[in-house]
Write a protein that holds these residues in place. Structure first.
Motif, short mmCIF file in Angstrom:
data_model
loop_
_atom_site.label_atom_id
_atom_site.label_comp_id
_atom_site.label_asym_id
_atom_site.label_seq_id
_atom_site.Cartn_x
_atom_site.Cartn_y
_atom_site.Cartn_z
N LYS A 65 1.34 -9.26 1.38
CA LYS A 65 0.71 -10.47 0.84
C LYS A 65 -0.73 -10.25 0.38
N LYS A 66 -1.49 -9.52 1.19
CA LYS A 66 -2.92 -9.33 0.92
C LYS A 66 -3.32 -7.96 1.46
N ALA A 74 -7.43 -5.22 11.51
CA ALA A 74 -6.15 -5.92 11.39
C ALA A 74 -5.75 -6.46 12.76
N THR A 75 -5.12 -7.61 12.76
CA THR A 75 -4.53 -8.16 13.97
C THR A 75 -3.03 -8.14 13.79
N VAL A 76 -2.34 -7.48 14.71
CA VAL A 76 -0.88 -7.37 14.67
C VAL A 76 -0.30 -8.32 15.71
N TYR A 90 12.61 -7.94 16.12
CA TYR A 90 11.20 -8.23 16.36
C TYR A 90 10.61 -8.82 15.09
N GLY A 91 9.72 -9.79 15.25
CA GLY A 91 9.00 -10.38 14.13
C GLY A 91 7.55 -9.92 14.17
N TYR A 92 6.95 -9.84 12.98
CA TYR A 92 5.57 -9.36 12.87
C TYR A 92 4.79 -10.18 11.87
N LYS A 93 3.52 -10.39 12.18
CA LYS A 93 2.52 -10.85 11.21
C LYS A 93 1.32 -9.95 11.41
N ILE A 94 0.83 -9.42 10.31
CA ILE A 94 -0.40 -8.63 10.35
C ILE A 94 -1.44 -9.40 9.56
N LEU A 95 -2.53 -9.71 10.23
CA LEU A 95 -3.57 -10.56 9.65
C LEU A 95 -4.82 -9.76 9.30
N THR A 96 -5.55 -10.24 8.30
CA THR A 96 -6.84 -9.64 7.95
C THR A 96 -7.87 -10.08 8.99
N ASP A 97 -9.06 -9.51 8.90
CA ASP A 97 -10.11 -9.90 9.86
C ASP A 97 -10.60 -11.32 9.65
N GLU A 100 -6.26 -14.14 7.40
CA GLU A 100 -5.28 -14.33 6.33
C GLU A 100 -4.08 -13.40 6.54
N LEU A 101 -2.91 -13.85 6.10
CA LEU A 101 -1.70 -13.04 6.24
C LEU A 101 -1.73 -11.87 5.27
N ALA A 102 -1.67 -10.66 5.82
CA ALA A 102 -1.62 -9.45 4.99
C ALA A 102 -0.18 -8.98 4.82
N VAL A 103 0.59 -8.99 5.92
CA VAL A 103 1.97 -8.53 5.90
C VAL A 103 2.78 -9.36 6.89
N SER A 104 3.99 -9.70 6.48
CA SER A 104 4.95 -10.27 7.42
C SER A 104 6.17 -9.37 7.41
N GLY A 105 6.88 -9.33 8.52
CA GLY A 105 8.04 -8.45 8.55
C GLY A 105 8.90 -8.62 9.78
N SER A 106 9.94 -7.79 9.84
CA SER A 106 10.84 -7.78 10.99
C SER A 106 11.51 -6.42 11.08
#
Length: 142
Positions: A65-66, A74-76, A90-97, A100-106
């Motif tokens: 996403k970003k 990054a926050t995982v 497993y679900g994942y969201k990786i956020l910017t500092d 903001e959502l950088a990556v979503s996944g599973s």
């Protein structure tokens, strides 16, 4: 539902020629998130492997996403999206500092015997893990 949180400082070696995190590194960060989630539930994946059990990836998905860049943090976020006693998603969201959502996944995993690669029932062979996964998985209504 338990959501594990991990902070990762983006290292220069994790970036590509464009100065952003190379896409495959997010998969490594997802693995870090899974390991942390398992630890947060009171277990140790290395101990499971020492007993001859592996947990290969059956499927993995990531939506970018970003971009994240060198010097950012990054926050995982990792959680159990689905669990049926055999397979774990497993679900994942990786956020910017800035949050903001950088990556979503599973990712989908199954536990297998190391020597035969035959699937095992977590529910039958590891009832303590089974209870923890049931307790901490995402609720159906969410």
């Amino acid at each position: 539902m338990l959501i594990s949180e991990n902070s990762i400082e983006v290292r220069y070696a994790e970036t590509d020629q464009m100065g952003i995190v190379y896409h495959a590194n997010y998969l490594v960060w997802m693995e870090i998130g899974r390991t942390k989630l398992i630890k947060d539930m009171g277990f140790n994946y290395a101990e499971l492997e020492a007993e001859g059990i592996l947990s290969p990836v059956l499927d993995i998905q990531a939506s970018y996403k970003k971009p994240l860049k060198y010097g950012q943090t990054a926050t995982v976020l990792t959680w159990i999206e689905k669990y049926d006693g055999l397979r774990v998603t497993y679900g994942y969201k990786i956020l910017t500092d800035t949050g903001e959502l950088a990556v979503s996944g599973s990712s989908i995993h199954v536990c297998v015997k190391k020597d035969s690669f035959r699937p095992i029932s977590i529910k039958k062979l590891y009832p303590d893990w089974h209870q923890a996964y049931e307790k901490n998985k995402k609720e159906e209504a969410e």
